[in-house]
Motif scaffolding. Sequence first.
Motif, short mmCIF file in Angstrom:
data_model
loop_
_atom_site.label_atom_id
_atom_site.label_comp_id
_atom_site.label_asym_id
_atom_site.label_seq_id
_atom_site.Cartn_x
_atom_site.Cartn_y
_atom_site.Cartn_z
N PRO A 187 0.85 -1.20 0.00
CA PRO A 187 0.00 0.00 0.00
C PRO A 187 0.88 1.24 0.00
CG PRO A 187 -0.04 -1.11 2.13
CD PRO A 187 0.63 -2.03 1.16
N GLY A 188 0.45 2.22 -0.74
CA GLY A 188 1.20 3.48 -0.80
C GLY A 188 2.22 3.52 -1.91
N VAL A 189 2.54 2.38 -2.47
CA VAL A 189 3.54 2.38 -3.55
C VAL A 189 2.96 2.99 -4.82
CG1 VAL A 189 4.88 0.89 -5.07
CG2 VAL A 189 4.88 0.49 -2.61
N LEU B 165 3.22 6.64 -4.83
CA LEU B 165 4.52 6.96 -4.25
C LEU B 165 5.01 8.34 -4.69
CD1 LEU B 165 6.92 5.68 -2.72
CD2 LEU B 165 7.72 4.81 -4.89
N ARG C 169 -8.17 -3.45 -3.29
CA ARG C 169 -7.74 -3.04 -1.96
C ARG C 169 -6.62 -3.97 -1.52
NH1 ARG C 169 -10.85 0.83 0.23
NH2 ARG C 169 -12.89 1.13 -0.75
N ASP D 91 -7.60 -7.12 0.03
CA ASP D 91 -8.15 -8.09 -0.90
C ASP D 91 -7.06 -8.77 -1.72
OD1 ASP D 91 -10.57 -7.38 0.05
OD2 ASP D 91 -11.26 -6.32 -1.74
N LEU E 173 10.89 2.56 -3.82
CA LEU E 173 11.85 2.90 -4.86
C LEU E 173 13.26 2.59 -4.37
CD1 LEU E 173 10.76 6.33 -6.34
CD2 LEU E 173 10.85 4.15 -7.51
N LEU F 249 -10.94 -3.95 -8.45
CA LEU F 249 -11.69 -2.77 -8.85
C LEU F 249 -11.56 -2.62 -10.36
CD1 LEU F 249 -13.30 -0.33 -7.90
CD2 LEU F 249 -11.16 0.94 -7.87
N ARG G 290 -6.31 1.96 1.00
CA ARG G 290 -5.06 1.23 0.72
C ARG G 290 -5.28 0.36 -0.50
NH1 ARG G 290 -1.86 0.28 5.43
NH2 ARG G 290 -1.71 -1.94 5.02
N LEU H 270 14.64 10.16 -2.64
CA LEU H 270 13.64 9.31 -3.29
C LEU H 270 12.35 9.35 -2.48
CD1 LEU H 270 15.78 6.21 -4.21
CD2 LEU H 270 14.70 7.79 -5.78
N PRO H 271 11.24 9.43 -3.18
CA PRO H 271 9.98 9.40 -2.44
C PRO H 271 9.77 8.04 -1.77
CG PRO H 271 9.61 9.39 -4.81
CD PRO H 271 11.07 9.59 -4.61
N PRO I 38 6.96 5.41 0.12
CA PRO I 38 5.52 5.17 0.19
C PRO I 38 4.94 5.62 1.53
CG PRO I 38 6.72 3.11 -0.18
CD PRO I 38 7.73 4.19 -0.07
N GLU I 39 3.81 6.26 1.45
CA GLU I 39 3.15 6.69 2.68
C GLU I 39 1.75 6.12 2.68
OE1 GLU I 39 3.47 10.87 2.37
OE2 GLU I 39 5.61 10.88 2.82
N PRO I 40 1.63 4.86 3.00
CA PRO I 40 0.30 4.25 2.95
C PRO I 40 -0.61 4.80 4.03
CG PRO I 40 1.87 2.72 3.91
CD PRO I 40 2.65 3.93 3.49
N GLU I 41 -1.87 4.81 3.70
CA GLU I 41 -2.84 5.19 4.71
C GLU I 41 -2.88 4.09 5.77
OE1 GLU I 41 -6.74 6.11 3.34
OE2 GLU I 41 -5.98 7.41 1.76
N VAL J 278 -4.32 1.34 8.21
CA VAL J 278 -5.40 0.38 8.02
C VAL J 278 -6.64 0.93 8.70
CG1 VAL J 278 -6.17 -1.96 8.48
CG2 VAL J 278 -3.77 -1.52 7.96
N PRO K 150 -13.85 -1.01 4.94
CA PRO K 150 -14.57 -0.32 3.86
C PRO K 150 -15.51 -1.28 3.16
CG PRO K 150 -12.37 -0.90 3.15
CD PRO K 150 -12.47 -1.33 4.58
N ALA K 151 -16.39 -0.71 2.38
CA ALA K 151 -17.29 -1.54 1.59
C ALA K 151 -16.45 -2.46 0.71
CB ALA K 151 -18.20 -0.68 0.74
N ALA K 152 -16.81 -3.70 0.70
CA ALA K 152 -15.99 -4.68 -0.02
C ALA K 152 -16.08 -4.49 -1.52
CB ALA K 152 -16.42 -6.09 0.35
N GLU L 47 -16.98 -1.82 -4.64
CA GLU L 47 -17.35 -0.52 -5.18
C GLU L 47 -18.53 -0.75 -6.12
OE1 GLU L 47 -15.50 2.46 -4.54
OE2 GLU L 47 -14.56 1.24 -3.00
N THR M 130 -13.45 -7.34 5.58
CA THR M 130 -12.20 -7.76 4.96
C THR M 130 -12.03 -9.27 5.07
OG1 THR M 130 -11.06 -7.31 7.03
CG2 THR M 130 -11.02 -5.58 5.39
#
Lengths: 602, 339
Positions: A48-50, A53, A74, A77, A93, A182, A201, B22-23, B25-28, B30, B35-37, B39, B124
């Motif tokens: 997640p987040g990649v 990025l 997700r 999933d 990266l 999705l 995510r 380098l950037p 990852p900044e994941p949200e 959990v 969330p709704a399974a 969409e 989930t």
Amino acid sequence: MLSRVLASLLCLLGAAAIALGVASATVWRSSDTLAATASASGYLVTDPGVLDLAADEVTVTASATGPVTIALGRTADVEAWVGEDEATRVTGLATLTELTTEAGQGVSATSSPTATDAPSESATDTASATESPEPTDSATESADPSATESADASATESGDDAASGEDGEAAFADPSGSDLWLTEATGDGRATMTWERTDGRWSVLVAAASGDDVALTLTWPQEVTTPWLRPGVAGGSVLLVLGIAWWALILVRSRRAVAGVGAAGWFGHARDVLGSGRPSRAPSPTEGTTSVATAAESAAVPPVAFSAGRRAALSAVSASDTSVAPGATAGGLEQPPAAAGEPGPAEATGPRPSTAAQPTEILHVSADGAPMTRRQLRELREREERERAELAAADRHGRRPRPEPEPEPAATPGAPQGTGPAADTAGPQPGAVEWPRVGTVRMPERTASSPETTARVWPATAFGRAAGSDQAAPDQAVPDRAVPDRAVSDRAVPARAVPARAVPETPVPEAVTGRDTSDQAELDREAARTGLRRALDRAMRRKPATPPVAWSPLEASGETPEVPELPEPPAASSPSADAWRRAWGLPGTAPGANHDQGEEKR
Amino acid sequence: MKRRTALVLALVPLLGACAAPLPVPEPEAVPAVAPAALESVQVDRVLTDLHAVLDDADAAGVAAAGAEDPGAARTAAVDTLGARAYGPAEQIRQAQYLLAATTGADALTTIPSGAQTVVDPATTTWPRVLMVVTDPSEDLQAPLLLTLVQEDPRSAYKLWAWERLFGGVELPATTLPGVGSDPVPADGGTATLTPEETIDQYVDVIAHGTESEYFDGFTDTPLQQRIAEQRSAWSAAVGQGTFTETYQPLDTGPWALATADGGAIVVGGFGGLTTLTLADSTLKVADPATTTLLGKDTITKNLNLAWTVTVAFSVPPAGSTDPVTVLGAEYALVAASGE
């Protein structure tokens, strides 16, 4: 000498700064995408987040030999789908072109309960299916198969899962078509998908249908800033302009200094500039040499005249009537010399070089993109008139004896030398030879690049007219355009406007003086900038009385005489209301009744 | 030397500044709430695919009657159906394919493709349940409540059951599909009854009628009336023989999703087995469905009928004294045998 070096240095620095600034935004501009790749066999899953990025939008590309699928879902999933299988996780990266990967097994724990659940369920399924509904077997022959079938199906499915968990890649499943995703993209050998950041995510799962090696490329658009473009160009331009201005100043000073020795003067100098500038397009060595001979500066001037902006062009141009020619309004300015040229043979050659110089000038003005202002044109015209008068007077005595020592002493000796050779050798001949050439060469160029319709339009344009007038005898062509009239009428416009708008008892002097001073200040400023102070001074001295401006009386009347007369209380609003009414053709400022009517109509 | 060092020292940070970091990852985090399974696009895709599969299977199932080997053709149709249906839905459909041999396509329950309400699970974990209320069908049949179940991550959402909604019932309010409704475990939830309790008690009511201790816990429905009518008809017909009825909840399900008020929509099913034993008499069966499934219309010894019933309930939230509302049901004979 030092100042010249410094001035040149300034120009160079300016040009270099501009060039560097532009280069930083073009050649050295960093790529506007960031593309990083990872490859692995089996499943490739992004953390997640990649995906977001490096930007909110990402293009996911997967390639493999054979069908390949990108599935986006997700993260929970995706991990659940992978389950216990081995998968390569993309964690971030490594460099600007590579993604870091981590071999992982059983990415998440969420799937394990279901994996263990499923078999037990299906086991009970089959057990109950055989047990419960049908004690008497014969009853449900037709129902039975389906029950066992579905139980079997789920049993084998869950069995597969368990097996794949244990044996690793023994059972490789194709992720395509799952309801979990999705979106998904499938392609033969290559698949692409774009994804815009969405809350939550999210991950992609990439896999070749065969389970073979697959390469994943994530491409993010990058916002590339060009922090040096503006400062570079702005600073460079300032330096360049300063350098050019310095050069102009140097030239003016040196002219003054040389004046006594017999420098070319403004007129001759300008011709030199133009003459020596022309070779770059149509080489005429004679001109080049003469110009070098006549004026020491001329060698240095051409680059200035060509490279510099409009001011440099002005300094060169303002001396020569020719430069004015290009524009439609400017075309009229040609006329006076032509008209004056009639009396003597000297004059006949006089306009010639001017027209001969036109093409270069046209290029000049158009290349600079800075047409001359009306004031500059006016000044030029006035100087022309004066010179014409001088010439006319001088005609009886010979070739430009220049009786006036006053404003332009340089012109006295310079004129015979500068215009003489230019007229005799360079002027008429190259002009006559060049004209058709330049005309024919350039016209097709333009027309060739433009569609036929515009080619037909061309003759009507300023350029076409200039070319046309060149082909015709200049003397003939010029008088046709009675532009001075137009110019005069131009200036008359405000005068005409005055009676229409202004209240009769306008205190004119105020407005006139106000405008005069401002005009003068502007002229001064301009003169200071261009270094043409003397020329302008002369021009101003000869300037006709400025007619009152259309709008200034109005303002004045609003302040002084009208206010007491107006019956309406809001004195401040009355002038504007008045103007408004006049603009709409309603009766002007008048008794209250009219005013009211006007308001009612409104 | 000193100068060079100074130069290097001055250049190093400059060079460092050139290379932007380098950037990372900044994941949200959990989310605390799942969330709704699905969409809405996924729901649409699932339903579209369901109907595509249904259309294929139905066409094959109806055409099977004219095939050289009707049985095999029917099995193939059911296999096709298996991609998107299982459990009672598959069973009932399979029986309908058989019935279609005599009554044609009318034997098949029309499953409208339009969806007026979607109850999306927010979870989930698996299995996941998706409930859809269809638009009323073209022949003005009642809307259906479809229950689709995804058993595990790698399987598809499959139609587990459909119920015809009874006239006048009101579906309890559920949260928006974008937010998702909490799944209710078979033995849990915040409603007055757990899903398992609900189906067990209703089976008791069906089996024992007014004698059931849970009779008052459920609203009376056309389903109960119909089962009662059948019962009396068969028991009258059997005469001297014996007549028994057994009901048992299905092995899969029940499935449930929470409603907005803390109650639950529960979908469950049960199988019924009717056994007739004749005593020295023959019985002529009039019901076309029975005769079709039986393959004959006269029995001399016994008759076994297998029913599959699916029911949808609205269970009120804990603390409520309201009875469980029976929203809809589907009642179908899936097998018959006898001599």
